[in-house]
Design an enzyme around this catalytic site. Structure first.
Site, PDB file in Angstrom:
ATOM      1  N   CYS A  63      61.335  39.984 -19.233  1.00 49.88           N
ATOM      2  CA  CYS A  63      60.026  39.311 -19.251  1.00 49.88           C
ATOM      3  C   CYS A  63      58.877  40.300 -19.077  1.00 49.88           C
ATOM      4  CB  CYS A  63      59.990  38.257 -18.150  1.00 49.88           C
ATOM      5  SG  CYS A  63      58.357  37.603 -17.801  1.00 49.88           S
ATOM      6  N   GLY A  64      57.994  40.375 -20.072  1.00 48.93           N
ATOM      7  CA  GLY A  64      56.861  41.294 -20.014  1.00 48.93           C
ATOM      8  C   GLY A  64      55.884  40.959 -18.904  1.00 48.93           C
ATOM      9  N   HIS A  65      55.647  39.668 -18.662  1.00 49.07           N
ATOM     10  CA  HIS A  65      54.725  39.276 -17.600  1.00 49.07           C
ATOM     11  C   HIS A  65      55.297  39.631 -16.226  1.00 49.07           C
ATOM     12  CE1 HIS A  65      52.288  37.379 -20.582  1.00 49.07           C
ATOM     13  NE2 HIS A  65      53.181  36.464 -20.875  1.00 49.07           N
ATOM     14  N   CYS A  66      56.636  39.557 -16.084  1.00 51.18           N
ATOM     15  CA  CYS A  66      57.266  39.949 -14.824  1.00 51.18           C
ATOM     16  C   CYS A  66      57.092  41.450 -14.581  1.00 51.18           C
ATOM     17  CB  CYS A  66      58.748  39.592 -14.843  1.00 51.18           C
ATOM     18  SG  CYS A  66      59.095  37.839 -15.115  1.00 51.18           S
TER      19      CYS A  66
END
Length: 526
Positions: free
Chosen positions: A72-75
């Site tokens: 996950c990029g946002h993570c």
């Protein structure tokens, strides 16, 4: 053997067996429990699994848990802020521990807590596993810490005297003080509940009569002290209805905004969170003295529209090209006024071209609010070769003529240049156009919906596919099936419907128009 010895032998055998059983059960006795499993840490953050979550809840009265996915990029974007927050909490001795769970690897936990997107954060208090609080706060370390601090400690400072109250007011730009004659009143609970989440403001409360008198108050009142504009705004508590959370929240949001706000990356989140639907924008070049002189008249008109219209200044010499494009302007057009309703997205421009003065700004706002000005629509110019390729190019100025041609069946893709889904389906759309290019009654077209607006309807997601069948009535059919050549072709061949035996695959929803300010707080769906 005599019968008198039998009881003795039986007793000895029983004692021996009891001893053996005791040896076998020894490890399970309370005095010989195995040591509790150690919980691993990374950068000051507990790494939990289904085996260790219970232990963590028992050990830590305040536990914030991030459910993340390695891909996950946002993570990944949140990770450094999350680690920084853990360090700040430890340094400030706030009784909260941060933890994380790899959702895909710990599916049992993800399912238990209803995790459907990443990152998802949940705050656990006093070991309560069944009712964690969903974390919906900011994703910057300092503000995360403040959100947590207001959960485990007081959200407002108790004020006892003039010196302490004035020190609190002087320390921050925005300070909210609740003056309550009875601190046990339910209105105080409402006030403190709001204070827990209004992180941009500092809160205090008091019941001291001398402070009521010092600030000129005779009844329960919430006062916003600010270091700009009027300096102070009062919200009296309704004596019959009490303190309404929604009304107080709207009051504070409205009066915490400056009468005139300059648009930039720091202020844009506040502008769009202000819940004021009408935004009046003055486009000017701040490097030009003649443009700066207009600010006085612009600001003079603002007070009478507080709460109705948000006054915003956009510097065309700064990095605000995206704002100019949204309104169909170029930097050379400054100074210019535009008003937009962010709920309807309708845009308005002055029709008389008067110079920017307090009088002209006031008249323009009144005219828009009273429905005396028609909104304008953005449109690119029609390209000379708009119909030369298999996929025809539509813009606002030729859309009506082409889409509602009663002799044609027109299939239109409404797209955004940045949209990933639009780019993914582009080859199928090109192939569809190539397949039907020799059908005189079929047109395959596309329209950039970020640069062209339509009077007939608004486009809110991308890609949006609409079919305009030939004939009278201006009929419109929205296409919601799979975006491959075979299914698109069946739809066209069947006159704008899929054959009844055709199963409809569930699609990812169209990408919504991106917010003006993107934040780390975005999530990725599972």
């Amino acid at each position: 053997m005599s019968r008198q010895l039998l009881p003795v032998l039986l007793l000895l055998l029983l004692l021996g067996a009891s001893s053996l059983w005791g040896q076998e059960q020894g490890p399970e006795s309370p005095s010989e429990e195995p040591p509790e499993e150690e919980i691993p840490e990374e950068d000051g953050i507990l790494v939990l699994s289904r085996h260790t979550l219970g232990l963590a809840l028992r050990k830590h009265p305040g536990l914030l848990v991030e459910f993340y996915a390695p891909w996950c990029g946002h993570c990944k974007a949140l990770a450094p802020e999350y680690s920084k927050a853990a360090a700040l909490l430890a340094a400030a001795s706030v009784a909260v521990t941060l933890a994380k769970v790899d959702g895909p690897a710990q599916l049992e936990l993800a399912e238990e807590f209803g995790v459907t997107e990443y990152p998802t954060l949940k705050f656990f208090r006093h070991g309560n596993r069944t009712h964690p609080e969903e974390y919906t706060g900011p994703r910057e370390a300092e503000r995360m810490v403040e959100w947590l601090r207001r959960r485990v400690g007081p959200s407002a400072t108790r004020l006892e005297d003039e010196a302490g109250t004035q020190a609190l007011i002087d320390a921050r730009d925005l300070v909210v003080v609740g003056f309550f004659q009875d601190l046990q009143d339910e209105d105080v609970a409402t006030f403190l509940a709001l204070a827990r989440d209004a992180l941009d403001m500092t809160f205090g409360l008091t019941d001291r009569p001398q402070l009521f008198q010092h600030f000129g108050l005779t009844k329960d009142t919430v006062v916003l002290f600010k270091k700009f504009d009027e300096g102070r705004a009062d919200f009296p508590v309704d004596e019959e209805l009490g303190l309404d959370l929604g009304d107080l929240s709207r009051f504070l949001v409205t009066h915490s905004m400056r009468l005139v706000t300059e648009f930039n990356s720091q202020t844009s989140p506040k502008i769009f969170a202000a819940r004021i639907l009408n935004h009046l924008l003055l486009f000017l070049n701040q490097s030009l003295a003649a443009h700066r002189e207009l600010l006085a008249g612009f600001g003079e008109a603002a007070p009478r529209f507080r709460g109705q219209v948000l006054f915003v200044v956009v510097d065309v010499a700064a990095e605000n090209e995206h704002v100019l494009k949204y309104f169909g302007l170029k930097a050379e057009a400054a100074p210019a006024l535009r008003l937009v309703n962010i709920e309807t997205t309708k845009k308005y421009a002055p029709v008389d071209g008067d110079p920017v003065t307090a009088a002209s700004v006031t008249a323009f706002c009144h005219a828009v609010l009273n429905g005396q000005v028609k909104p304008y629509l953005l449109s690119q110019e029609v390209p000379p070769d708009w119909d030369q390729q298999p996929v025809k190019t539509l813009v606002g100025k030729n859309f009506e003529q082409v889409a509602f041609d009663e002799t044609k069946n027109v299939f239109v893709k409404f797209y955004a240049p940045w949209c990933t889904h639009c780019k993914e389906m582009a080859p199928a759309w090109e192939a569809l156009a190539e397949k039907y290019k020799d059908h005189e009654d079929i047109i395959i077209a596309e329209l950039d919906a970020t640069a062209n607006e339509l009077d007939a309807f608004a486009v809110h997601g991308f890609p949006t596919l609409k079919y305009f069948p030939a004939g009278p009535g201006r009929k419109v059919i929205e296409y919601k099936s799979t975006r491959d050549l075979e299914t698109l072709s069946k739809f066209l061949d069947n006159g704008g419907e899929l054959p009844t035996e055709e199963p409809l695959e569930e699609l990812a929803p169209p990408s919504p128009e991106p917010p003006t300010n993107s934040t780390v707080g975005s999530k990725e769906e599972l």
